[in-house]
Design a protein around this motif. Structure first.
Motif, mmCIF file in Angstrom:
data_model
loop_
_atom_site.group_PDB
_atom_site.id
_atom_site.type_symbol
_atom_site.label_atom_id
_atom_site.label_comp_id
_atom_site.label_asym_id
_atom_site.label_seq_id
_atom_site.Cartn_x
_atom_site.Cartn_y
_atom_site.Cartn_z
ATOM 1 N N ARG A 198 0.826 -1.207 0.000
ATOM 2 C CA ARG A 198 0.000 0.000 0.000
ATOM 3 C C ARG A 198 0.860 1.257 0.000
ATOM 4 O O ARG A 198 0.584 2.218 -0.728
ATOM 5 C CB ARG A 198 -0.937 -0.006 1.205
ATOM 6 C CG ARG A 198 -1.852 1.219 1.270
ATOM 7 C CD ARG A 198 -2.814 1.121 2.439
ATOM 8 N NE ARG A 198 -2.111 1.032 3.713
ATOM 9 C CZ ARG A 198 -2.700 0.827 4.890
ATOM 10 N NH1 ARG A 198 -4.016 0.681 4.930
ATOM 11 N NH2 ARG A 198 -2.011 0.756 6.000
ATOM 12 N N ALA A 199 1.909 1.259 0.809
ATOM 13 C CA ALA A 199 2.784 2.440 0.877
ATOM 14 C C ALA A 199 3.439 2.695 -0.477
ATOM 15 O O ALA A 199 3.571 3.851 -0.907
ATOM 16 C CB ALA A 199 3.846 2.243 1.954
ATOM 17 N N TYR A 200 3.847 1.638 -1.158
ATOM 18 C CA TYR A 200 4.507 1.811 -2.461
ATOM 19 C C TYR A 200 3.542 2.374 -3.502
ATOM 20 O O TYR A 200 3.865 3.349 -4.188
ATOM 21 C CB TYR A 200 5.076 0.473 -2.948
ATOM 22 C CG TYR A 200 5.716 0.581 -4.317
ATOM 23 C CD1 TYR A 200 7.024 1.040 -4.450
ATOM 24 C CD2 TYR A 200 5.003 0.258 -5.471
ATOM 25 C CE1 TYR A 200 7.610 1.169 -5.705
ATOM 26 C CE2 TYR A 200 5.580 0.390 -6.728
ATOM 27 C CZ TYR A 200 6.883 0.842 -6.842
ATOM 28 O OH TYR A 200 7.449 0.980 -8.089
ATOM 29 N N VAL A 201 2.354 1.782 -3.619
ATOM 30 C CA VAL A 201 1.454 2.181 -4.707
ATOM 31 C C VAL A 201 0.802 3.540 -4.458
ATOM 32 O O VAL A 201 0.270 4.149 -5.392
ATOM 33 C CB VAL A 201 0.372 1.115 -4.975
ATOM 34 C CG1 VAL A 201 1.014 -0.227 -5.289
ATOM 35 C CG2 VAL A 201 -0.598 0.988 -3.804
ATOM 36 N N ARG A 202 0.855 4.024 -3.217
ATOM 37 C CA ARG A 202 0.294 5.345 -2.937
ATOM 38 C C ARG A 202 1.313 6.465 -3.133
ATOM 39 O O ARG A 202 1.004 7.628 -2.909
ATOM 40 C CB ARG A 202 -0.308 5.378 -1.528
ATOM 41 C CG ARG A 202 -1.576 4.541 -1.433
ATOM 42 C CD ARG A 202 -2.332 4.739 -0.135
ATOM 43 N NE ARG A 202 -3.573 3.963 -0.126
ATOM 44 C CZ ARG A 202 -4.437 3.922 0.884
ATOM 45 N NH1 ARG A 202 -4.189 4.625 1.978
ATOM 46 N NH2 ARG A 202 -5.530 3.193 0.808
ATOM 47 N N ARG B 137 5.021 -9.269 -16.993
ATOM 48 C CA ARG B 137 6.134 -10.162 -16.680
ATOM 49 C C ARG B 137 5.681 -11.604 -16.874
ATOM 50 O O ARG B 137 4.915 -12.137 -16.061
ATOM 51 C CB ARG B 137 6.603 -9.953 -15.239
ATOM 52 C CG ARG B 137 7.199 -8.580 -14.958
ATOM 53 C CD ARG B 137 7.824 -8.583 -13.561
ATOM 54 N NE ARG B 137 8.381 -7.281 -13.189
ATOM 55 C CZ ARG B 137 7.802 -6.425 -12.375
ATOM 56 N NH1 ARG B 137 6.613 -6.710 -11.839
ATOM 57 N NH2 ARG B 137 8.377 -5.276 -12.078
ATOM 58 N N LEU B 138 6.165 -12.236 -17.914
ATOM 59 C CA LEU B 138 5.795 -13.620 -18.188
ATOM 60 C C LEU B 138 6.226 -14.543 -17.052
ATOM 61 O O LEU B 138 5.548 -15.528 -16.747
ATOM 62 C CB LEU B 138 6.412 -14.080 -19.513
ATOM 63 C CG LEU B 138 6.083 -15.504 -19.953
ATOM 64 C CD1 LEU B 138 4.577 -15.692 -20.121
ATOM 65 C CD2 LEU B 138 6.814 -15.844 -21.247
ATOM 66 N N ALA B 139 7.346 -14.217 -16.414
ATOM 67 C CA ALA B 139 7.849 -15.066 -15.327
ATOM 68 C C ALA B 139 6.836 -15.195 -14.201
ATOM 69 O O ALA B 139 6.762 -16.235 -13.534
ATOM 70 C CB ALA B 139 9.159 -14.505 -14.791
ATOM 71 N N PHE B 140 6.045 -14.162 -13.966
ATOM 72 C CA PHE B 140 5.027 -14.203 -12.913
ATOM 73 C C PHE B 140 4.052 -15.342 -13.176
ATOM 74 O O PHE B 140 3.629 -16.043 -12.246
ATOM 75 C CB PHE B 140 4.301 -12.856 -12.892
ATOM 76 C CG PHE B 140 3.235 -12.724 -11.834
ATOM 77 C CD1 PHE B 140 3.379 -13.270 -10.572
ATOM 78 C CD2 PHE B 140 2.064 -12.024 -12.110
ATOM 79 C CE1 PHE B 140 2.401 -13.130 -9.598
ATOM 80 C CE2 PHE B 140 1.075 -11.876 -11.153
ATOM 81 C CZ PHE B 140 1.245 -12.430 -9.889
ATOM 82 N N ALA C 68 -4.591 -2.721 -3.913
ATOM 83 C CA ALA C 68 -4.168 -4.121 -3.943
ATOM 84 C C ALA C 68 -3.927 -4.592 -5.368
ATOM 85 O O ALA C 68 -2.953 -5.301 -5.647
ATOM 86 C CB ALA C 68 -5.220 -4.999 -3.260
ATOM 87 N N MET C 69 -4.806 -4.191 -6.285
ATOM 88 C CA MET C 69 -4.637 -4.608 -7.679
ATOM 89 C C MET C 69 -3.425 -3.929 -8.310
ATOM 90 O O MET C 69 -2.692 -4.548 -9.090
ATOM 91 C CB MET C 69 -5.895 -4.296 -8.481
ATOM 92 C CG MET C 69 -7.117 -5.125 -8.102
ATOM 93 S SD MET C 69 -6.808 -6.913 -7.946
ATOM 94 C CE MET C 69 -6.065 -7.294 -9.541
ATOM 95 N N GLU D 102 2.129 -3.825 -10.546
ATOM 96 C CA GLU D 102 3.451 -3.217 -10.559
ATOM 97 C C GLU D 102 4.504 -4.026 -9.809
ATOM 98 O O GLU D 102 5.701 -3.923 -10.106
ATOM 99 C CB GLU D 102 3.372 -1.805 -9.983
ATOM 100 C CG GLU D 102 2.463 -0.896 -10.811
ATOM 101 C CD GLU D 102 2.422 0.539 -10.308
ATOM 102 O OE1 GLU D 102 3.264 0.908 -9.464
ATOM 103 O OE2 GLU D 102 1.541 1.292 -10.761
ATOM 104 N N LEU D 103 4.081 -4.823 -8.814
ATOM 105 C CA LEU D 103 5.032 -5.560 -7.982
ATOM 106 C C LEU D 103 4.867 -7.071 -8.079
ATOM 107 O O LEU D 103 5.718 -7.806 -7.569
ATOM 108 C CB LEU D 103 4.872 -5.134 -6.513
ATOM 109 C CG LEU D 103 5.078 -3.654 -6.193
ATOM 110 C CD1 LEU D 103 4.692 -3.374 -4.739
ATOM 111 C CD2 LEU D 103 6.514 -3.241 -6.449
ATOM 112 N N ASN D 104 3.774 -7.522 -8.690
ATOM 113 C CA ASN D 104 3.441 -8.956 -8.712
ATOM 114 C C ASN D 104 3.370 -9.525 -7.304
ATOM 115 O O ASN D 104 3.743 -10.672 -7.043
ATOM 116 C CB ASN D 104 4.456 -9.756 -9.528
ATOM 117 C CG ASN D 104 4.455 -9.414 -11.000
ATOM 118 O OD1 ASN D 104 5.405 -9.715 -11.697
ATOM 119 N ND2 ASN D 104 3.397 -8.795 -11.506
#
Length: 362
Positions: A90-94, A106-109, A332-333, A338-340
């Protein structure tokens, strides 16, 4: 005639939004500006105002409404209890968008997931959800329990899922619309259509148990039903997208090539279909359908309905998304995009008011 500066454009747009205390959509703004800016330019200006904190946005996709930052929503949402990992997401995406690293698909995800060997949901949580999600109809044919509680499911899921997209219908308004066809006063026609589309999509799964399976045709049908009358291009209903899309508020850019998108859609659905645990299967769909963005719009709506397929099929209590705060869901989405990372998303399965179980179901 002197050229209008960017700052003047932003000031004018902000003042125009301030004239609408209940918020205003981008299409209405475009008409009010009467050709002064192109649609894409308007979207960029709105995104910049949001990033600067001068305006806020309520809802998502085609139902998004913009409000002056000083107005904001009438009541503040309360985030559900989240883990330290969820708090980090949450802190990152805000953070402002310019402080976040732009990323692509990211295909690896996807490749790192192996059905029935990989698990996004810890075993303890799955055990808890199985205990909570049992219904009196667990030994009956597929879809029995969903049919037994259909009226309440139609109202709760249609209302809660639409609310996550900024729909302003109340639960009582939704009940009157679904039960009696009574359209709420003062509501946008698109909001009414959104509720009715949810009703049709839920009935599609519940009335015909053969549809309650994870396969491409089912997800395409859900999209066609959910997006009916709401797409800028009506031909895009029930069809994989053929153009690039962007996600408002995110620095994530989904796959753009149609052939690649079709290939990945097939892989995502195939992997999901192999998952035996219904809660893990539901969560996989909640995560990977929006992450891929296979449709031009309405992707999260499809994922929420698709997440209920295993619950209908196994006669488990459905996932209604009641009391899921809109901003928390969006955050959350974006954390997935952005972070998988999915720790914040898992909150919506394990929260006490939204467990598929919930003691609110009869």
């Amino acid at each position: 005639m002197p050229r209008i500066s960017l700052q003047q454009e932003l000031d004018r747009l902000s003042a125009l939004i301030a004239e609408h205390p209940d918020g205003v959509g981008s299409e209405a703004l475009f008409k009010l500006l009467d050709g002064a800016v192109q649609r894409r330019t308007l979207q960029r200006r709105l995104a910049l105002l949001v990033e600067q904190g001068r305006i806020g946005v309520q809802g998502g996709a085609r139902s998004a409404r913009y409000v002056c930052a000083s107005q904001g929503p009438p009541t503040a949402e309360v985030d559900p209890p989240i883990s330290p990992e969820g708090q980090d997401i949450r802190a990152y995406v805000r953070q402002p968008r310019h402080l976040r690293q732009p990323v692509g698909y990211r295909l690896a995800f996807l490749e790192q997931y192996h059905p029935n060997h990989t698990a996004y949901l810890p075993q303890g949580l799955r055990d808890q959800l199985h205990a909570l999600g049992r219904s009196p109809a667990e030994q009956t044919p597929a879809g029995t329990f969903a049919r037994d509680i259909l009226n309440r499911l139609l109202i709760d899921l249609s209302w809660a899922s639409s609310k996550l997209e900024g729909n302003t219908y109340s639960r009582l308004d939704t009940e009157r619309l679904i039960d009696y066809g009574q359209v709420a006063d003062g509501k946008d026609v698109l909001e009414t259509q959104m509720i009715l589309n949810h009703k049709q999509a839920i009935e599609y799964l519940v009335h015909h148990p053969e549809h309650a399976c994870v396969q491409p045709d089912t997800l395409m049908a859900l999209h066609a039903l959910l997006s009916d009358g709401l797409m800028a291009d009506p031909a895009a209903c029930g069809r994989l997208r053929r153009r690039a899309v962007e996600i408002g508020g995110s620095v994530y850019l989904p796959v753009a090539l149609p052939q690649r998108l079709e290939e990945l859609f097939g892989i995502v659905v195939s992997l999901a279909a192999e998952i035996l645990d219904p809660f893990e299967q539901a969560f996989f769909l909640m995560v990977h359908v929006p992450y891929l963005q296979p449709f031009e719009d309405v992707n999260k709506w499809v994922s929420r309905l698709a997440a209920n397929i295993p619950f209908v099929r196994h006669n488990l209590c459905p996932l209604s998304f009641l009391d899921v705060p809109q901003q928390a869901y969006v955050d959350a989405m974006i954390g997935v995009y952005e972070l998988n990372r999915m720790e914040f998303c898992a909150t919506f399965l394990s929260g006490p008011t939204n467990a598929p179980a919930s003691n609110t179901w009869p």
